[in-house]
Design a protein around this motif. Structure first.
Motif, PDB file in Angstrom:
ATOM      1  N   LEU A  37       0.825  -1.202   0.000  1.00 24.02           N
ATOM      2  CA  LEU A  37       0.000   0.000   0.000  1.00 24.02           C
ATOM      3  C   LEU A  37       0.869   1.266   0.000  1.00 24.02           C
ATOM      4  O   LEU A  37       0.611   2.203  -0.749  1.00 24.02           O
ATOM      5  N   GLY A  38       1.911   1.282   0.846  1.00 21.36           N
ATOM      6  CA  GLY A  38       2.727   2.489   0.984  1.00 21.36           C
ATOM      7  C   GLY A  38       3.508   2.816  -0.284  1.00 21.36           C
ATOM      8  O   GLY A  38       3.401   3.929  -0.827  1.00 21.36           O
ATOM      9  N   ASP A  39       4.304   1.876  -0.767  1.00 16.41           N
ATOM     10  CA  ASP A  39       4.995   2.124  -2.031  1.00 16.41           C
ATOM     11  C   ASP A  39       3.990   2.233  -3.173  1.00 16.41           C
ATOM     12  O   ASP A  39       4.216   2.959  -4.146  1.00 16.41           O
ATOM     13  N   GLY A  40       2.853   1.520  -3.026  1.00 13.86           N
ATOM     14  CA  GLY A  40       1.816   1.583  -4.055  1.00 13.86           C
ATOM     15  C   GLY A  40       1.282   2.993  -4.246  1.00 13.86           C
ATOM     16  O   GLY A  40       1.111   3.462  -5.374  1.00 13.86           O
ATOM     17  N   VAL A  41       1.043   3.696  -3.162  1.00 12.78           N
ATOM     18  CA  VAL A  41       0.485   5.044  -3.301  1.00 12.78           C
ATOM     19  C   VAL A  41       1.521   5.988  -3.905  1.00 12.78           C
ATOM     20  O   VAL A  41       1.184   6.851  -4.726  1.00 12.78           O
ATOM     21  N   ASN A 121       3.885  -4.809 -10.543  1.00  8.87           N
ATOM     22  CA  ASN A 121       2.576  -4.260 -10.884  1.00  8.87           C
ATOM     23  C   ASN A 121       2.698  -2.993 -11.733  1.00  8.87           C
ATOM     24  O   ASN A 121       1.794  -2.663 -12.494  1.00  8.87           O
ATOM     25  N   HIS A 122       3.812  -2.244 -11.594  1.00  2.00           N
ATOM     26  CA  HIS A 122       3.928  -0.970 -12.291  1.00  2.00           C
ATOM     27  C   HIS A 122       5.022  -0.951 -13.337  1.00  2.00           C
ATOM     28  O   HIS A 122       5.432   0.117 -13.787  1.00  2.00           O
ATOM     29  N   ARG A 123       5.508  -2.116 -13.734  1.00  2.00           N
ATOM     30  CA  ARG A 123       6.627  -2.189 -14.663  1.00  2.00           C
ATOM     31  C   ARG A 123       6.398  -1.351 -15.922  1.00  2.00           C
ATOM     32  O   ARG A 123       7.210  -0.511 -16.275  1.00  2.00           O
ATOM     33  N   SER A 124       5.272  -1.591 -16.576  1.00  2.00           N
ATOM     34  CA  SER A 124       5.073  -0.874 -17.847  1.00  2.00           C
ATOM     35  C   SER A 124       4.841   0.623 -17.597  1.00  2.00           C
ATOM     36  O   SER A 124       5.300   1.460 -18.390  1.00  2.00           O
ATOM     37  N   ALA A 125       4.181   0.957 -16.500  1.00  2.00           N
ATOM     38  CA  ALA A 125       3.986   2.386 -16.198  1.00  2.00           C
ATOM     39  C   ALA A 125       5.329   3.063 -15.910  1.00  2.00           C
ATOM     40  O   ALA A 125       5.538   4.228 -16.279  1.00  2.00           O
TER      41      ALA A 125
ATOM     42  N   ILE B 167      -4.076  -8.485  -7.784  1.00  2.00           N
ATOM     43  CA  ILE B 167      -3.438  -7.983  -6.560  1.00  2.00           C
ATOM     44  C   ILE B 167      -4.442  -7.211  -5.703  1.00  2.00           C
ATOM     45  O   ILE B 167      -4.570  -7.446  -4.504  1.00  2.00           O
ATOM     46  N   ALA B 168      -5.181  -6.302  -6.331  1.00  2.00           N
ATOM     47  CA  ALA B 168      -6.133  -5.484  -5.556  1.00  2.00           C
ATOM     48  C   ALA B 168      -7.186  -6.369  -4.899  1.00  2.00           C
ATOM     49  O   ALA B 168      -7.545  -6.180  -3.732  1.00  2.00           O
ATOM     50  N   SER B 169      -7.673  -7.363  -5.633  1.00  2.22           N
ATOM     51  CA  SER B 169      -8.694  -8.253  -5.057  1.00  2.22           C
ATOM     52  C   SER B 169      -8.110  -9.117  -3.951  1.00  2.22           C
ATOM     53  O   SER B 169      -8.795  -9.423  -2.960  1.00  2.22           O
ATOM     54  N   ALA B 170      -6.851  -9.518  -4.106  1.00  6.23           N
ATOM     55  CA  ALA B 170      -6.205 -10.331  -3.081  1.00  6.23           C
ATOM     56  C   ALA B 170      -6.050  -9.526  -1.792  1.00  6.23           C
ATOM     57  O   ALA B 170      -6.326 -10.029  -0.691  1.00  6.23           O
ATOM     58  N   LEU B 206      -3.742   1.199  -5.034  1.00  6.91           N
ATOM     59  CA  LEU B 206      -3.698   0.125  -6.029  1.00  6.91           C
ATOM     60  C   LEU B 206      -4.723   0.359  -7.124  1.00  6.91           C
ATOM     61  O   LEU B 206      -5.054  -0.555  -7.867  1.00  6.91           O
ATOM     62  N   GLY B 207      -5.228   1.577  -7.245  1.00  4.32           N
ATOM     63  CA  GLY B 207      -6.422   1.746  -8.035  1.00  4.32           C
ATOM     64  C   GLY B 207      -6.257   2.423  -9.373  1.00  4.32           C
ATOM     65  O   GLY B 207      -7.182   2.456 -10.174  1.00  4.32           O
ATOM     66  N   TRP B 208      -5.079   2.953  -9.625  1.00  2.44           N
ATOM     67  CA  TRP B 208      -4.936   3.806 -10.786  1.00  2.44           C
ATOM     68  C   TRP B 208      -5.007   3.037 -12.109  1.00  2.44           C
ATOM     69  O   TRP B 208      -5.680   3.467 -13.049  1.00  2.44           O
ATOM     70  N   GLU B 209      -4.332   1.906 -12.188  1.00  2.00           N
ATOM     71  CA  GLU B 209      -4.127   1.257 -13.482  1.00  2.00           C
ATOM     72  C   GLU B 209      -5.406   0.750 -14.130  1.00  2.00           C
ATOM     73  O   GLU B 209      -5.599   0.864 -15.335  1.00  2.00           O
ATOM     74  N   THR B 210      -6.292   0.163 -13.311  1.00  2.00           N
ATOM     75  CA  THR B 210      -7.522  -0.379 -13.901  1.00  2.00           C
ATOM     76  C   THR B 210      -8.786   0.203 -13.283  1.00  2.00           C
ATOM     77  O   THR B 210      -9.882  -0.164 -13.687  1.00  2.00           O
ATOM     78  N   GLY B 211      -8.637   1.084 -12.305  1.00  2.00           N
ATOM     79  CA  GLY B 211      -9.831   1.627 -11.666  1.00  2.00           C
ATOM     80  C   GLY B 211     -10.405   0.712 -10.602  1.00  2.00           C
ATOM     81  O   GLY B 211     -11.526   0.902 -10.167  1.00  2.00           O
ATOM     82  N   TYR B 212      -9.614  -0.285 -10.161  1.00  2.00           N
ATOM     83  CA  TYR B 212     -10.007  -1.208  -9.077  1.00  2.00           C
ATOM     84  C   TYR B 212     -11.471  -1.605  -9.112  1.00  2.00           C
ATOM     85  O   TYR B 212     -12.223  -1.272  -8.204  1.00  2.00           O
TER      86      TYR B 212
END
Lengths: 322, 322, 322, 322
Positions: A37-41, A121-125, B167-170, B206-212
């Motif tokens: 969550l932390g690095d994710g944000v 999760n963010h490789r391509s971004a 990942i978000a669902s997990a 975790l929500g940006w890429e697909t809109g969770y």
């Protein structure tokens, strides 16, 4: 699980193994959630160019990471998620020293796994943001190393970095002791929520200068991951070899914060500061006898301390249930 | 209501009918509230051109939707509001499988009704935003299809979309199991509030890429509504036929998150992972006998588990009241 | 206070008088706080030109106003702070109808006093913003009438305004019934906090089109004040005589929201929907006998309803303490 | 700690000393935390040029400061952190007057130490922001004096400043009495969290015009520090000698807010407003007898007051534990 049940042939194998490893497992998963969550944000705010979040989101995101990390681990391992917190539990609250290295390793591995997941999760971004497939940089406007670990503001001297991290870590530990002090306004079942507010507070009020690492595992673990996946040696050299500050300073800061809380406000007899000679006799006479004499009675204010039964209504922390 | 009372001629007709349908009713209304607030906040942010809210509002809005959806349904149906959560309740917590299709249908209908209400409420604002009465588009700067269901960021490959949703669902399911685990720091009466923070966390981190989407009902239901009301076939084709990702991925992600929680941290004997052979004997010997042997005792750590009575003070969830 | 004590000559005069007026006093002060904070935040955001807050601050400010209004009044009068909520208490929960006009007047006076205080506090800032001492306008970029009461978005038809207010009021009442339903996940002592989130939710998700008045007292009271202090007749005419919408729609919306909650989810026998003939026999046979027969037993689901004792642990609402 | 234990030769020296000073120690540390976070957030927002926070962060930061200050001090000294709150405790709740000066000094010293720490932590950043090493100014765009204490908006007259501070302080005290009133919806163990929301509310809704000092210690303490460290005499003269407003107005405002709460809503017999002649006989006949007659019974509404036992479940405030 009583020993009888653990060793019973009826008990399946895995629960028996897991029983021995529950605490490191809990710290591992708590730290994984924290970093996810932390690095994710930070990833989301950085890579979306501030469109999907801003600095406040980052303060919240880390608070949320701690909150759900603590929900994952709290009832099993105590939910330290931070070696500095484990250290202070050992020094001031009688947590067994032998568990310190186990916790440290579990925390570090959890943070590293979390960082790897955020990277995957963010490789391509990241490719898009850095301007090309496989480009990974530190310290440029298009750099993404700051997603994973902290880098100080440019004007900061090493002394300033150190001072800033020490203060933030001291506030962290001081507040953690306060909200767990059953003789004060203990947060009880609200604790994970209050920890969200605490991390948010440190981020919003004390976090700008160094990015408030306040945690070896949270900073060094992901930094190691970035070194492995190609961000180069600048992850170590940037900010005048800043990387060691969040390794050392959190321990010193937390120890200081815990010291002030116990010296001035804490009355429980788990703290050596409430022992004769503040526990120093223990060090001097370590070989003489197994245990230095401790005062038997409690230092609390009798008139104002809530009764044990009353506390039980508000706290699901294991140690008051007996 | 006991059967005697339900079938008593004194009991009015409607309460007797309702008694049979309470759970789907609750899921329906919970999902309606979820979408009314969740799609509502996206509508408000989109249609006001960001003047009356921003990305953070959206993270909050969905969290608030879940919170009040759970307050509406939680004490009656458990407040799943998500087929993936229902699935994991069936797999890992002994929730009856026969209820799965009923819950799924109720959730889908609730989400569709909510989306229709949001559409009705914003019809004229959508006309203004799209640039003319009855114009409904997908994927343009003036499009409004994104109000109702999720569309991925453009740079995402299908693998990336899938990975991100898993990942978000997990995380969602892992955290839900954690905050409901009476042997951990169970959230108890704070649960709906903590769920607000959980959904906010997933949106912010975790929500940006697909809109969770993380929820078939929340995504497919409103998408169906947009297809019906004239947004055209692009609701299905956009993002390389992305629409099926939030149908499949949430189930896989939630199952995975639940699996990790139970494997490493959960000690209750509702979970097959704590049965002999992890419950697989049940599958292999399904015909041999009606029920595989289960361990009778609980896998919890005796010293640290809070007593049942203590838990009762903090939890109004029905299953601890007996 | 028992009657014996109230009429005892030992009891000072003022407490004896106050005892008769406690409920309207509480509603008055609750509404005063509500408007002082709610109109206060709009004043601050508007007059500082968005420098000291934005739309989100407004959503929060109204939530905070309700929260502290409810803390002021909740334990004394129930903390309705809204005639529509009082109406639904009368219709669906057996609140005495004779109190309705008293509550309405107290709420209206509280809101008017609050608005007057906000005006007094910001008089010079309004002069600066409007561009001159004593200039007071409606509907211009430099107008300040919107600080005190709601004005709809320009593209809204009267039908749209009405629909929007009805939905928001229905969600308000539906959620209020849910969080007070002891057979559902009742919010108990968290109620004022959850009401903060509820008003925040309505502002963030359903509030843009009409400004979510959802309350006659909150909208009409301050509007009356603006008419008195020189904002002119446009406070009535703007938005095609919009002013009557927040007078009528909240009652209809709240009644609708309460109806749906009780029809589908509520099982308590305070609600006429759980009586024989849904209470309509009461209307038809009003003169025949004093009270229509009510079912004596409770419509709850016996297996899942938490016991009375369990609830008592989480709720400090007076009626469960016995 | 009973006197027997305190004076026992077994009790170590420091706990015996500390026992005498626990309350001022708690107020000192609570205020230190308050300013460390509160001034910290203003420093971060100001010095980062709004990049790492905005006005909302400041509203939250002060709320968080109060919250963690109260967690540090609440169970020991009551967590006043504000001389105006201490004053109202003396006037309306029987708090011993002799403690008032002790609390005041401890609060002032805590705030001054906090401000010094914030200054030390941001010294180099202030140099950068002010445009040169050692430059310290008041009232310019590059000034940093506003980090430490409040300065009013330019258009405010002294009357306006005063009125604004009085209202904000009155709301503060009114709400504090409400959330601590066991006969109303007392916040109980949620109190520190609710205080966060209260300070956030005052900042967001009533804070723009003067910066909501609402506290002599919070404003005058840090102002003194800025005068000492080189900000010059303008810290006193700015805003037409505004500095005395947050010294006087919070006392008047809080006394007013407490008066209104007790006059209209409070029924407990700690308040002189519920005594015969509202306690004025005490003043007139001070020499006649030691204590004026007080009514013995409680002014509460018997039917609705929650029982003492019920309250105990939700409150860990010391005075209900007996």
């Amino acid at each position: 699980m009583t020993d009888a049940i653990v060793h019973s042939p009826e008990t399946p194998l895995w629960p028996r193994i897991r029983h021995q490893l529950r605490e490191p497992f809990a710290e591992f998963w708590g730290c994984l959630i924290l970093i996810l969550l932390g690095d994710g944000v930070v990833a989301q705010v950085t890579l979306s160019g501030g469109k999907n979040g801003d600095y406040q989101s980052i303060s919240w995101g880390w608070g949320l990471g701690v909150m759900f990390g603590v929900y994952a681990a709290g009832g099993i391992s105590g939910g330290h998620l931070n070696p500095a917190v484990t250290l202070c539990s050992c020094i001031y609250r009688g947590f067994p020293w032998r568990k310190f290295p186990i916790y440290l390793v579990a925390q570090l591995l959890g943070c590293m796994t979390g960082a790897a997941l955020v990277y995957g999760n963010h490789r391509s971004a990241i490719d898009v943001f850095e301007g090309g497939k496989g480009i990974r940089t530190v310290g440029l406007p298009t750099s993404t190393a700051g997603i994973f670990c902290t880098y100080p503001a440019e004007f900061m001297s090493t002394t300033g970095q150190f001072f800033s991290e020490v203060i933030a870590s001291a506030v962290l530990q001081f507040a953690i002791f306060a909200i767990n002090d059953q003789k004060n306004l203990a947060a009880g079942p609200l604790a994970p929520l209050i920890l969200f507010f605490l991390i948010f507070a440190i981020g919003a009020c004390l976090g700008w200068e160094t990015g408030y690492a306040i945690n070896l595992a949270r900073d060094f673990g992901p930094r190691l991951v970035t070194a492995m996946i190609g961000y180069g040696s600048k992850v170590w050299t940037t900010g005048n070899y800043y990387f060691w500050v969040p390794i050392i300073a959190p321990f010193i800061g937390a120890a200081l914060g815990g010291f002030f809380y116990d010296l001035f406000l804490y009355t429980g007899d788990e703290s050596p500061l409430n022992w004769p000679y503040m526990g120093f006799d223990r060090i001097f006479y370590l070989l003489g006898k197994k245990e230095a004499p401790r005062i038997e009675h409690d230092m609390g204010m009798v008139e104002e301390a809530p009764s044990k039964e009353e506390i039980a209504h508000f706290s699901n922390s294991p140690n008051v249930s007996s």
